[in-house]
Design a protein around this motif. Structure first.
Motif, short mmCIF file in Angstrom:
data_model
loop_
_atom_site.label_atom_id
_atom_site.label_comp_id
_atom_site.label_asym_id
_atom_site.label_seq_id
_atom_site.Cartn_x
_atom_site.Cartn_y
_atom_site.Cartn_z
N LEU A 110 0.82 -1.21 0.00
CA LEU A 110 0.00 0.00 0.00
C LEU A 110 0.85 1.26 0.00
N TYR A 111 2.15 1.13 0.26
CA TYR A 111 3.05 2.28 0.29
C TYR A 111 3.62 2.58 -1.10
N SER A 112 3.30 1.75 -2.07
CA SER A 112 3.84 1.91 -3.41
C SER A 112 2.90 2.74 -4.27
N SER A 113 3.48 3.53 -5.15
CA SER A 113 2.66 4.32 -6.08
C SER A 113 2.16 3.47 -7.23
N ASN A 114 2.75 2.28 -7.42
CA ASN A 114 2.33 1.37 -8.48
C ASN A 114 1.37 0.33 -7.93
N LEU A 115 0.36 0.02 -8.72
CA LEU A 115 -0.59 -1.02 -8.32
C LEU A 115 0.00 -2.36 -8.72
N GLU A 116 0.56 -3.08 -7.73
CA GLU A 116 1.26 -4.33 -8.02
C GLU A 116 0.90 -5.40 -7.01
N LYS A 117 1.04 -6.63 -7.46
CA LYS A 117 0.91 -7.79 -6.59
C LYS A 117 2.27 -8.46 -6.56
N VAL A 118 2.98 -8.33 -5.47
CA VAL A 118 4.35 -8.81 -5.35
C VAL A 118 4.34 -10.17 -4.66
N TYR A 119 4.88 -11.17 -5.31
CA TYR A 119 4.95 -12.50 -4.70
C TYR A 119 6.18 -12.59 -3.79
N CYS A 120 5.97 -13.14 -2.58
CA CYS A 120 7.04 -13.32 -1.60
C CYS A 120 7.02 -14.75 -1.07
N ASN A 121 8.18 -15.22 -0.63
CA ASN A 121 8.30 -16.55 -0.04
C ASN A 121 7.98 -16.49 1.45
N TYR A 122 7.08 -17.34 1.87
CA TYR A 122 6.77 -17.52 3.30
C TYR A 122 7.27 -18.91 3.66
N ARG A 177 16.79 -24.55 13.94
CA ARG A 177 15.83 -23.48 13.69
C ARG A 177 14.39 -23.96 13.81
N ASP A 178 13.57 -23.07 14.28
CA ASP A 178 12.13 -23.31 14.41
C ASP A 178 11.46 -21.94 14.30
N GLU A 179 11.41 -21.39 13.08
CA GLU A 179 10.90 -20.03 12.92
C GLU A 179 10.28 -19.83 11.55
N PHE A 180 9.33 -18.90 11.52
CA PHE A 180 8.60 -18.56 10.31
C PHE A 180 9.10 -17.20 9.81
N ARG A 181 9.28 -17.11 8.49
CA ARG A 181 9.76 -15.87 7.90
C ARG A 181 9.03 -15.56 6.60
N ILE A 182 8.78 -14.27 6.36
CA ILE A 182 8.42 -13.77 5.03
C ILE A 182 9.66 -13.08 4.50
N TYR A 183 10.18 -13.56 3.38
CA TYR A 183 11.41 -13.00 2.84
C TYR A 183 11.10 -11.77 1.99
N VAL A 239 12.63 -15.12 -5.59
CA VAL A 239 11.45 -15.92 -5.23
C VAL A 239 11.53 -17.29 -5.88
N THR A 240 11.84 -17.35 -7.16
CA THR A 240 11.94 -18.65 -7.83
C THR A 240 13.14 -19.44 -7.32
N ASN A 241 14.21 -18.76 -6.93
CA ASN A 241 15.36 -19.47 -6.36
C ASN A 241 14.98 -20.17 -5.07
N LYS A 242 14.24 -19.50 -4.21
CA LYS A 242 13.85 -20.10 -2.93
C LYS A 242 12.85 -21.23 -3.13
N ILE A 243 11.99 -21.11 -4.14
CA ILE A 243 11.05 -22.20 -4.43
C ILE A 243 11.82 -23.48 -4.72
N GLN A 244 12.87 -23.37 -5.50
CA GLN A 244 13.63 -24.55 -5.91
C GLN A 244 14.47 -25.13 -4.78
N ASN A 245 14.75 -24.35 -3.74
CA ASN A 245 15.55 -24.83 -2.62
C ASN A 245 14.70 -25.35 -1.47
N SER A 246 13.39 -25.36 -1.66
CA SER A 246 12.48 -25.87 -0.63
C SER A 246 12.14 -27.33 -0.91
N ASP A 247 11.85 -28.07 0.14
CA ASP A 247 11.41 -29.45 -0.02
C ASP A 247 9.90 -29.55 -0.25
N THR A 248 9.22 -28.42 -0.24
CA THR A 248 7.79 -28.41 -0.53
C THR A 248 7.55 -28.89 -1.96
#
Length: 329
Positions: free
Chosen positions: A60-72, A88-94, A188-197
């Motif tokens: 909402l702080y951006s002047s551009n109307l965008e949908k930014v994908y992030c890794n959770y 480790r035992d923690e949740f992060r939004i990168y 974002v795509t790099n982290k997708i490939q490094n996940s076991d999901t």
């Protein structure tokens, strides 16, 4: 209405030592493990190492109307055989360049405010997260957010707030109704490939379309053209291996194609070689499409987004030429 508030810390923002300096580690938003907070976000399993999800965030702080994908991501070595003294035992939004507008925008003691909502996309309703950044310079609203955090019984610097934050709602209500431009940072795509999901579990029809449109820069992979006006667009996300044949909503199983080209591809009027050149069926009665025979389609730069050769081979074997037998997909 429900909001998640978080005051950002020095360490999670990469421990920048001086103004204008660079982070010594990745930047992220640390998420509380309180049940109320975790219920605000997609569920992640402690039994899948580094289980992850994709969060579509609207800044909402951006002047551009965008949908930014992030890794959770749930970093859960503690439950997956770690030999570390401090597993480790923690949740992060990168964070990523798109979320921070290609700068180190977030600063320690900034407060982020998030609201979960649904928007109607072309293919389905999608859960999105509106995110506002509140800085100490915004003294009145910042002080209000600090009080919410300080009076919440969740561990320090986190809060779930039930009520209405007009400062956030007014920004949401001012957003235009036109479609949101999807933005996907390479991290974002790099982290997708490094996940076991399981990667296929990360994508829905809407995110499949978003990633495919970004991969082909909003143009037809065959013609390089697009017709658009406002929310009207003649471009579609085509499956290489059809859904009806067991094809997944994976970006490497997608091509951005104009509607007529998409129809021709699904009917088997043309297919692709393994080197991404077109094979137009010799029986086709179309000089327009025949002009593309032997020509290369546009290829995304990101390897994760490049068309799967396995899917192409499936299309060539099982879809190419179906129109001759009046086959239907």
């Amino acid at each position: 209405m429900t909001y998640y508030l978080k005051k950002l810390g020095h360490q999670e923002l990469g421990s920048i030592k001086k103004p204008g300096g660079k982070p010594s580690r990745g930047r992220y938003i640390y998420i509380s493990k309180d049940d109320r907070v975790l219920a605000f976000f997609p569920p992640l399993s402690k039994h899948i190492k580094n289980d992850s999800s994709l969060l579509p965030i609207i800044p909402l702080y951006s002047s551009n109307l965008e949908k930014v994908y992030c890794n959770y991501i749930y970093h859960n070595d503690k439950y997956n055989g770690s030999t570390s003294n401090s597993p480790r035992d923690e949740f992060r939004i990168y964070s990523n360049n798109a979320l921070e507008k290609n700068q180190y925008l977030f600063e320690p003691n900034d407060i982020i405010v998030m609201k979960k909502d649904e928007i109607i996309g072309e293919d389905e309703k999608q859960t999105v997260y509106f995110l506002d950044r509140v800085t100490p310079a915004q003294s009145e609203f910042y002080h209000k957010c600090e009080i919410i955090i300080d009076t919440c019984d969740i561990k320090k610097n986190h809060a779930i707030y039930e009520g209405v934050l007009e400062e956030v709602e007014s920004k949401i209500n001012m957003l235009p109704a036109s479609p949101l431009k999807a933005v996907i940072d390479s991290s974002v795509t790099n982290k997708i490939q490094n996940s076991d999901t399981q990667i296929s579990d990360l994508f829905t029809p809407t995110s499949f379309r978003d990633f495919t449109m970004v991969a082909y820069k909003g143009k037809c992979a065959v013609t390089g053209n697009v017709i658009k006006y406002g929310k009207f667009l003649n471009l579609e996300a085509a499956h290489i291996r059809p859904k009806s044949h067991g094809g997944f909503f994976l970006p490497n199983n997608g091509l951005a194609l104009s509607r007529d080209i998409h129809w021709a591809f699904d009917k088997g009027f043309f297919t692709l070689n393994d080197n991404y050149t077109l094979i137009v069926h010799p029986n086709l009665e179309s000089d327009f499409l025949k002009n593309y025979n032997g020509k290369n389609i546009f290829i995304p730069n990101d390897n994760f987004l490049k068309p799967s050769v396995e899917s192409i081979q499936y299309h060539r074997k099982n879809v190419y030429g179906l129109f001759l037998t009046s086959g239907r997909l």
